[in-house]
Design a protein around this motif. Sequence first.
Motif, mmCIF file in Angstrom:
data_model
loop_
_atom_site.group_PDB
_atom_site.id
_atom_site.type_symbol
_atom_site.label_atom_id
_atom_site.label_comp_id
_atom_site.label_asym_id
_atom_site.label_seq_id
_atom_site.Cartn_x
_atom_site.Cartn_y
_atom_site.Cartn_z
ATOM 1 N N GLY A 175 5.805 11.392 31.675
ATOM 2 C CA GLY A 175 4.851 11.661 30.612
ATOM 3 C C GLY A 175 4.294 13.058 30.728
ATOM 4 O O GLY A 175 4.004 13.529 31.835
ATOM 5 N N GLU A 177 2.433 16.440 27.941
ATOM 6 C CA GLU A 177 1.619 16.667 26.755
ATOM 7 C C GLU A 177 2.466 16.495 25.497
ATOM 8 O O GLU A 177 3.379 17.269 25.223
ATOM 9 N N LEU A 196 4.410 11.519 20.509
ATOM 10 C CA LEU A 196 3.151 10.825 20.271
ATOM 11 C C LEU A 196 2.575 11.245 18.925
ATOM 12 O O LEU A 196 3.188 12.004 18.169
ATOM 13 N N VAL A 203 -0.190 12.344 27.893
ATOM 14 C CA VAL A 203 0.149 11.048 28.483
ATOM 15 C C VAL A 203 -0.376 11.040 29.918
ATOM 16 O O VAL A 203 0.104 11.779 30.783
ATOM 17 N N ASP A 218 -2.733 7.303 26.741
ATOM 18 C CA ASP A 218 -2.863 8.730 26.440
ATOM 19 C C ASP A 218 -4.312 9.161 26.266
ATOM 20 O O ASP A 218 -5.243 8.351 26.337
ATOM 21 N N SER A 219 -4.494 10.445 26.019
ATOM 22 C CA SER A 219 -5.828 11.031 25.924
ATOM 23 C C SER A 219 -6.545 10.666 24.636
ATOM 24 O O SER A 219 -7.762 10.855 24.537
#
Length: 699
Positions: A175, A177, A196, A203, A218-219
């Motif tokens: 994972g 960005e 994403l 991630v 994720d963020s």
Amino acid sequence: MKNNAKKEPQEGGEGKHRLHNVRFYTMKPTAIVSMAYSKTSKCLALSRHVPVIQLWNLRHTPYLDQVIHLPPDSPAESLAWAGNRLFSVDLTGKLIEWDLTNLKPRHEHSPTGNALWSLDVNPAETEIAVGSEEGHINLLSIENDEITYKSLFTKQSGRVLCIKFDKTGTKLVTGTEGFVHIWNVLKGTTLHTMTLSDNNVIVWSLQVLSDNTIIAGDSAGFVTVWNAENATQIDSTRVLDKNVFALAVNETEDRLVCSGMQPPLIRLFNKTQIKREESTSERWIKFLQRDAHKHYVKSLVVIRDKIFSGGLDGILTITSSHKMRGKMSQHAPFLKGCVASLAITEKLLLLRYPRSLHLWRLGSAASQDKDKITGWGQPLGTSEELLLEQPPQKLLQLNVKGPNITQASAISPDANWICYSTSDELRIRRLQRNPLQVERLVGDLPKELQPASHIIFTKKKRLALLHPQNNHLSWFDLKEDSVIFKYSVDLSDHCKNTISHLVVSSGGDYLVAATSDKIISVWNLHEKQYKHLLNLPKHQAGTTALSMHEDHPRVVVAYANGQIVEYDLVNRKFTCETKRYLIPDTRQYCINGITLDPRNPNVFLVHTETNLYVLERNDDFEPKEEPVVESKTKKLSKGNSSSVAVNTKSLSLKTQLPRQHLVHVSRLSPNELVNVSISTNNLLATLPPPFQRKKFGAS
């Protein structure tokens, strides 16, 4: 934040004690960064923002077994187990395998020279994958007890923040960005790339299940599920407002646990079959949530039916994954070993912090309250707060040079000496009073004054230092302004592993050492003559506390399964043995200390992190149904747990005193105790305000 003198009842003697309630010991929390669990050794490895790795033994009640001190300014960013082998990576670019016997690096490797963020071991435990700052993924072989370079994958854009092998070991999922990549392990090339919702979404966490399902947090607060065969998205659910830092699944892979930043809730999902018309599909449905943390959660591990979580507050929290709410236990981030030392004659208390030492003078009760104690006749368990005539006073603070962390400290009983040690150096200081000043001894010091894991001052003006590298115990005589080396005792023949507990009898005749591999050895000491006396029968649980009676040659031991035993060193037999989990609280918190009464050997004061208990010896004893000893020479029969000793007695619980994060209890006088604790509010006071959630119907 103050020291209160309380009078507490106790069975035996006069039945009452004065208790100094020390609440000015304030530790700054050290955030938990990563956790990894070994099924083989039942050990939870835990890394923090400070350069240490903690090893928690989970065979019975969880307890901090060992601590690995890392090089300064290089805390471990990620951890992984391969059987009994522990690996870590850090932002200095090093992949390290640790020697868990000597607590030192066993192998070091620098795969790329750049910062390393993540690692994972394949199911066969033959390969390890490492993700770096610049998008490099290195595959290394860990066979034959070595670490050897194997291959370098095609470089990807952005740092590799999380990495996971699939259950076959042929695919690797990473994972970064904006993307989740699936790799062919053999060729080192990309099989699939999943995007994403936004390229700026990071991630943070990954899980790969045995049915080829990939789960990512994720963020943006989403948990997304993909089919790894064709890289199709199955489901995407927003579980948090922001940053899903951690994901974990149970062993049967039917329960998903996630947590993160906003809000810092632990949310659980069950895998459920959904029927729509004639088709059936599996979906993750919200099951329950735990409000266990007030600040963000960085790491999660599910072990059997327990959820282990940790984050910014530094508290290791254990909660249940079942619907019925079980007990939640929280273990504060205190230092390994003894954190407090008393100079009884001067009523001085030395407190150990990670990078400093604080010396306090304890408070004293008003004279009218002292008179009330002698005629006090209250029911058992009653306590009363006394007014302080003289409040506690901080006398001095000694700061440790450099980034090193203290691993031991002590003040002499006559308050003339202070000694402390880090992993790199040991310092001893002469304490002068009226006026107060500290003089560091630097010239003509014995070369044997080396870093020590245990520091013991005796009443006979002697100093004992245990050197953890070779398990040698060095003895010194303390003169007016000098330290003279006398002799050294080699404990390594009987204590090959790390010594976790070390006790010297008040008369200096006996030395008792307990190791992390469940060995408890006893020596007879007479000047330069020392003789190994015996090894206590090996117990199935680890040693969590050790003590000796002041006027009797008897050792008292507490184990991780809540059992307490007393052993007579002269007659070589057990004189007291309790049932497992005599104290119900010891299923969640182990016994951390044993304080004995010099006036009444039948009274035992034991404490966990949450309670102080008073136990009394009695004649009633019920045999246990299972053996508690692991020894080739002495084994307990299944039907009779007291076969090691005749007429063995047990203990009964008399009273308990609740505390918050109790870390130390010791005796100041025959009827005076000192306990050091810290409240959760004080522990978290230095952190940013916790995330506030709006609740329906609340203003």
